[in-house]
Design an enzyme around this catalytic site. Sequence first.
Site, PDB file in Angstrom:
ATOM      1  N   TYR A  47      39.478  45.610  33.510  1.00 29.67           N
ATOM      2  CA  TYR A  47      40.131  46.736  34.212  1.00 29.67           C
ATOM      3  C   TYR A  47      40.720  46.269  35.539  1.00 29.67           C
ATOM      4  O   TYR A  47      41.883  46.558  35.853  1.00 29.67           O
ATOM      5  CB  TYR A  47      39.107  47.858  34.426  1.00 29.67           C
ATOM      6  CG  TYR A  47      39.683  49.108  35.052  1.00 29.67           C
ATOM      7  CD1 TYR A  47      40.424  50.010  34.294  1.00 29.67           C
ATOM      8  CD2 TYR A  47      39.472  49.400  36.399  1.00 29.67           C
ATOM      9  CE1 TYR A  47      40.950  51.173  34.867  1.00 29.67           C
ATOM     10  CE2 TYR A  47      39.987  50.554  36.974  1.00 29.67           C
ATOM     11  CZ  TYR A  47      40.729  51.433  36.208  1.00 29.67           C
ATOM     12  OH  TYR A  47      41.252  52.574  36.781  1.00 29.67           O
TER      13      TYR A  47
ATOM     14  N   LYS B  44      44.778  46.220  36.634  1.00 28.57           N
ATOM     15  CA  LYS B  44      45.319  46.946  37.789  1.00 28.57           C
ATOM     16  C   LYS B  44      45.930  45.969  38.808  1.00 28.57           C
ATOM     17  O   LYS B  44      46.902  46.324  39.496  1.00 28.57           O
ATOM     18  CB  LYS B  44      44.237  47.826  38.421  1.00 28.57           C
ATOM     19  CG  LYS B  44      43.758  48.962  37.507  1.00 28.57           C
ATOM     20  CD  LYS B  44      44.883  49.936  37.121  1.00 28.57           C
ATOM     21  CE  LYS B  44      44.374  51.168  36.397  1.00 28.57           C
ATOM     22  NZ  LYS B  44      45.427  52.111  36.028  1.00 28.57           N
TER      23      LYS B  44
END
Length: 244
Positions: free
Chosen positions: A149, A153
């Site tokens: 994750y 990002k």
Amino acid sequence: MEISFAGKRALVTGAGKGIGRATALALTRCGAKVVAVTRTQDDLNSLVQECPSITPVCVDLADWGAAKAALEDVGPIDLLVNNAACANLQPFLEVTPEQFDQSFNVNVKAVLHVSQIVARAMKARGSGGSIVNVSSQASQCAIRDHAVYCATKAALDMLTKVMALELGPYQIRVNSVNPTVVMTKMGRQGWSDPEKARTIISRIPLGHFAEVEDVVNSILFLLSDKSNMTNGVTLPVDGGFLAC
Ligand code: NDP
């Protein structure tokens, strides 16, 4: 500060739940005509019931071909919010190739794809536009069990900057918002355990997580002409987490 999107058309991805849904509804309240994109038809049905002016599009954005077919004819778009994402949490040593690919397909590749479709049409119309990518504080700070994750990002932040560089000459601005934890479905999945939540809250000077509306308001500002000279920024909505 009054923000009006009267006469504008907006597209919001991941508009079925959480931040995306609240953004779609806020945009319609500000006068925009909204296209809401997500992959669960039930969410779109309830959204249209709540706000009949919204145009629903049901598609899994991880599927490049299906997304192309679903979005090519949505018509001119002035405002784009790339909000859809998934958070597959696991310890670094347990990350699988499937989880890696699924996360990058939704959180990065789909943003590139949807933005290409929308920005090509903006460029052809010469109308300019504004794009907001929903990133995270996790793009700039290591968080346990968030290896993939965090990486998606971080990639999204740099994609935002290169898009700002290349699309700026067409008066298309591209920025991101980078929230701390928000207790949506995704937030609850990672942070319902009070012990875990404390590890983040103790590092936020304001001492609490963000509300959905905090993120929506920052998105609306970056979409609007109130931020006309703001391009290529990653705006923390984190109570000071990244500053410390
Ligand atoms: P939610 O899980 O509540 O909502 C995400 C929405 O995106 C859902 O409607 C979901 O549909 C949709 N979506 C996910 N994958 C796809 C896909 N492949 N194709 C189409 N739609 C998809 O998340 P949040 O509202 O919390 O998150 C919104 C954004 O904010 C994300 O980019 C997230 O990374 C970011 N963010 C969230 C934080 C938090 O703590 N909540 C903190 C920082 C950033 P479905 O439910 O059907 O899968």
